[in-house]
Structure formats: C-alpha cells, structure tokens
Design a protein around this motif. Structure first.
Motif, PDB file in Angstrom:
ATOM      1  N   LEU A   1     -13.604  -5.747  -1.833  1.00 11.81           N
ATOM      2  CA  LEU A   1     -13.899  -5.912  -0.999  1.00 11.81           C
ATOM      3  C   LEU A   1     -15.786  -6.659  -0.992  1.00 11.81           C
TER       4      LEU A   1
ATOM      5  N   HIS B   1     -17.541  -2.985   6.705  1.00  5.64           N
ATOM      6  CA  HIS B   1     -16.412  -3.643   5.008  1.00  5.64           C
ATOM      7  C   HIS B   1     -15.323  -4.085   5.298  1.00  5.64           C
TER       8      HIS B   1
ATOM      9  N   LYS C   1       1.076  -1.184   0.212  1.00 11.69           N
ATOM     10  CA  LYS C   1      -0.119   0.042  -0.454  1.00 11.69           C
ATOM     11  C   LYS C   1       1.268   1.025  -0.318  1.00 11.69           C
TER      12      LYS C   1
ATOM     13  N   ASP D   1     -14.399   2.474   9.082  1.00 10.38           N
ATOM     14  CA  ASP D   1     -12.881   3.877   8.510  1.00 10.38           C
ATOM     15  C   ASP D   1     -13.486   5.251   9.617  1.00 10.38           C
TER      16      ASP D   1
ATOM     17  N   MET E   1      -4.784   6.324  -0.550  1.00 10.82           N
ATOM     18  CA  MET E   1      -4.497   5.527  -0.013  1.00 10.82           C
ATOM     19  C   MET E   1      -3.874   4.679  -1.919  1.00 10.82           C
TER      20      MET E   1
ATOM     21  N   HIS F   1     -14.534  -3.615   9.395  1.00  6.65           N
ATOM     22  CA  HIS F   1     -13.833  -2.547  10.232  1.00  6.65           C
ATOM     23  C   HIS F   1     -14.892  -1.925   9.547  1.00  6.65           C
TER      24      HIS F   1
ATOM     25  N   TRP G   1     -13.852   4.599  -3.883  1.00  5.99           N
ATOM     26  CA  TRP G   1     -12.538   3.270  -3.968  1.00  5.99           C
ATOM     27  C   TRP G   1     -12.939   3.053  -5.554  1.00  5.99           C
TER      28      TRP G   1
ATOM     29  N   LYS H   1      -2.624  -4.875  -3.199  1.00  5.29           N
ATOM     30  CA  LYS H   1      -2.672  -6.103  -2.142  1.00  5.29           C
ATOM     31  C   LYS H   1      -2.063  -7.411  -2.652  1.00  5.29           C
TER      32      LYS H   1
ATOM     33  N   ILE I   1      -3.691   1.027  -3.444  1.00  2.00           N
ATOM     34  CA  ILE I   1      -3.898  -0.718  -2.264  1.00  2.00           C
ATOM     35  C   ILE I   1      -3.221  -1.339  -3.249  1.00  2.00           C
TER      36      ILE I   1
ATOM     37  N   SER J   1     -11.416  -6.965   3.250  1.00  6.90           N
ATOM     38  CA  SER J   1     -11.806  -7.537   1.863  1.00  6.90           C
ATOM     39  C   SER J   1     -11.373  -8.865   2.130  1.00  6.90           C
TER      40      SER J   1
ATOM     41  N   HIS K   1      -7.921  -7.725   4.691  1.00  2.00           N
ATOM     42  CA  HIS K   1      -8.396  -6.836   5.058  1.00  2.00           C
ATOM     43  C   HIS K   1      -9.720  -6.920   6.751  1.00  2.00           C
TER      44      HIS K   1
ATOM     45  N   ARG L   1      -3.748  -7.611  -6.812  1.00  2.00           N
ATOM     46  CA  ARG L   1      -4.764  -6.652  -7.010  1.00  2.00           C
ATOM     47  C   ARG L   1      -4.737  -5.260  -6.138  1.00  2.00           C
TER      48      ARG L   1
HETATM   49  O1  LIG Z   1      -8.483  -2.346  -0.887  1.00  2.26           O
HETATM   50  C1  LIG Z   1      -8.709  -3.022   0.525  1.00  2.26           C
HETATM   51  O2  LIG Z   1      -8.953  -4.589   0.405  1.00  2.26           O
HETATM   52  C2  LIG Z   1      -9.483  -2.583   1.286  1.00  2.26           C
HETATM   53  C3  LIG Z   1      -9.421  -1.271   1.794  1.00  2.26           C
HETATM   54  C4  LIG Z   1     -10.300  -0.539   3.283  1.00  2.26           C
HETATM   55  O3  LIG Z   1     -11.247  -1.251   3.673  1.00  2.26           O
HETATM   56  C5  LIG Z   1      -9.233   0.782   4.164  1.00  2.26           C
HETATM   57  O4  LIG Z   1      -7.765  -0.056   4.239  1.00  2.26           O
HETATM   58  O5  LIG Z   1     -10.765   0.876   4.513  1.00  2.26           O
END
Ligand SMILES: O=C(O)CCC(=O)C(=O)O
Length: 297
Positions: free
Chosen positions: A166, A224, A80, A137, A117, A135, A153, A121, A119, A226, A132, A235
């Motif tokens: 997600l 949410h 990330k 945010d 961000m 949670h 996103w 993955k 990301i 992942s 992930h 990814r």
């Molecule tokens: O991209 C992801 O795998 C989840 C990212 C996410 O939920 C976050 O960073 O809050």
C-alpha cells in the motif's frame, strides 16, 4: 457519550502503540494473545478459486491482462474475491476480536461489515495492470459520516514495495472526497479501479511495509493505492470496510459518485441478476452486522 468514546479509543490506541516507535514507516502489528493465522484464509481462498465451494454472492475478479477465454479455475487466475459475506470461513476475518477491538474505536459498539475483499495481486505482466490507482474508498460508499467508517487491511504475507505494498498520502483523510475516474493507462485498467485525477504530486508518500498478520486501519478519505507486483508471487491481503450501523445513507445522484453508482448497479444486475436501482440498495444487501445492533445501514 462522544467524550467517553474518544477516551476509550485513545486508550486502546495508546496501549497498542506503547513500545513501538510512532514515527516508523512500517505498520504496527495487531499482535495479541490470539494473533490469527492468515493461512487459514488462504486455504479457503484456494478452494474457492478451484471452484470446490461456491459461496453465495461471491464475485471473482481477474486481472485485465487475462482474456476471458484464457480463464481456468485456479488461484493464478483470480486477482480478487469480493463480497465474501456468505462464506463462513473468510467472513470469520470480519468477526475477529483482535480486529473488532480497533474497529470499535472508530465506529462505536454497533458495527456493520460492509465491504469484504481478499486481494491476490498477480505478478505484473509488464503492462503495469497490477497497480491500483490512487483513490479514496469513500468514492464507493453512499453512507456517512466518513469518520465512522474504517478499513482493516491485513497482510497475508510479507509485503513491501517489491510485491506492491500500500502507498498512502498521510493526512489526506482530513480533506474532502475528490472526483474519481478510470485512469488513462496504456496497458489497461481493472474493472472498478477508479483513481483520483488531480492529486497533489508533491504530497509525501508513505510505502507501508508489513509482515504477515499485520493490519492497518485507515479512514475512507485517505488517499491510497498500491504499486506494481514485481515478484513472481501473488501478493495476498484480506480486508473489510466496517461502518457504524447508525451511519445514514445519502443519495449520490448529482454528485461525483453518480457514475460509480451506475457502474456498480449495472454490474450487480449483470453478475447477480439483481435489480437494485441504487448504490444504497447494493450496500444494504451486502452489509452484515458483526457486533451490537443494526440501526440504519
Ligand atoms: O490491495 C491493494 O492492492 C489495494 C487495495 C485497495 O486499495 C482497495 O481495494 O481499495
């Protein structure tokens, strides 16, 4: 004023949804005359990973399964990049009209880009560290009201359950902020990947399949996370949390956010040498105005 905004918001969203099946589990594409190409961001991401450019304030994260001594500057080592507010190329994402058109429906005309961000993955090593945890945010944000904050996103490639899309619990944005902590995972957990400890296991889960360039917009209370990346590829998604610039900072001392405040303040000191002292100061430093007027954030 509030009614006017609600009308505009509804109109924008209805126009967007017109023609798509509202009940579909796939994302609604943010297509338009100027649909942007996420590859442009990928090229810059790769340059950053190779350390050809070093934008101020950028934080590179690696998966917990990669030891510090194994690190070499390349795309495969970086899970990330955060805080790209000073990188002109990546930050262009936060100013794209096709994104801000929808963001404005939630924030109104004065818009701050608060958290950025990209990301990447990684393929899971078998330790399940690429997950992930579930949670909200808002756990990371010391500003309110939550209804004036939205995450955009964008998938930089096709994303489904195989490469860790997600997963969301629909309707949970109407709830409250829940206590978060590091999950007790055998294979280890990535830095700052706090999760909700006591979510309702019977909640409906929606796995968000997306095509390259699709964007989802979601509320900071939406639960949410992942899943594992079971493919060989990395990814990629790019995202930004936006907030109305007249949101107000709150003091998180004595709340469930106190622990994450300490963690982020300590990390900001370790990483940047900055004595911020509070979550509020960290976000004041990171936030950038992208539209209208900067008011209280
Ligand atoms: O991209 C992801 O795998 C989840 C990212 C996410 O939920 C976050 O960073 O809050």
């Amino acid at each position: 004023m509030e009614r006017g905004r609600a009308y505009t918001r509804l109109n924008t969203l209805l126009q967007h949804l017109g023609g798509s099946s509202a009940g579909a589990v796939t994302a609604h594409p943010t297509s338009g005359a100027a649909k942007f190409q996420p590859q442009q961001f990928q090229v810059q991401f790769e340059r950053i990973c190779r350390e050809e450019v070093k934008p101020l304030g950028l934080m590179l994260m690696r998966d917990v399964s990669i030891g510090k001594s194994e690190y070499v500057p390349c795309e495969k080592m970086v899970s990330k990049v955060q805080n790209f507010q000073e990188d002109k190329e990546l930050f262009r994402y936060c100013t794209l009209p096709e994104i801000l058109k929808y963001v404005e429906c939630f924030t109104g005309p004065n818009i701050m880009a608060m958290h950025t961000m990209l990301i990447n993955k990684p393929p899971d090593t078998g330790k399940k560290t690429s997950r992930h945890p579930l949670h909200q945010d808002l756990h990371y944000f010391p500003f309110r009201p939550s209804n004036n904050i939205v995450c955009a996103w964008t998938a930089m490639e096709h994303i489904d359950r195989k490469n860790g899309c997600l997963v969301v619990f629909p309707g949970t944005h109407k709830g409250t902020l829940k206590p978060h902590d590091y999950p007790q995972w055998d294979g280890g957990v990535n830095l700052m990947f706090h999760g909700i400890q006591d979510y309702d296991k019977n909640n409906t889960r929606v796995y968000v399949t997306m095509e390259k360039g699709d964007t989802v917009f979601f509320h900071p209370l939406l639960i949410h996370g992942s899943g594992r990346n079971k493919t060989e590829g990395f990814r990629k998604a790019i995202s930004c949390h936006f907030a109305a610039s007249d949101c107000k900072y709150i003091d998180v001392k004595g709340t469930s956010q106190e622990k994450i405040e300490k963690e982020i303040v300590d990390l900001t000191h370790k990483f940047y040498g900055l004595e911020t002292g509070s979550l509020k100061n960290v976000w004041t430093w990171k936030g950038r105005l992208v539209k209208g007027e900067r008011i209280s954030l």
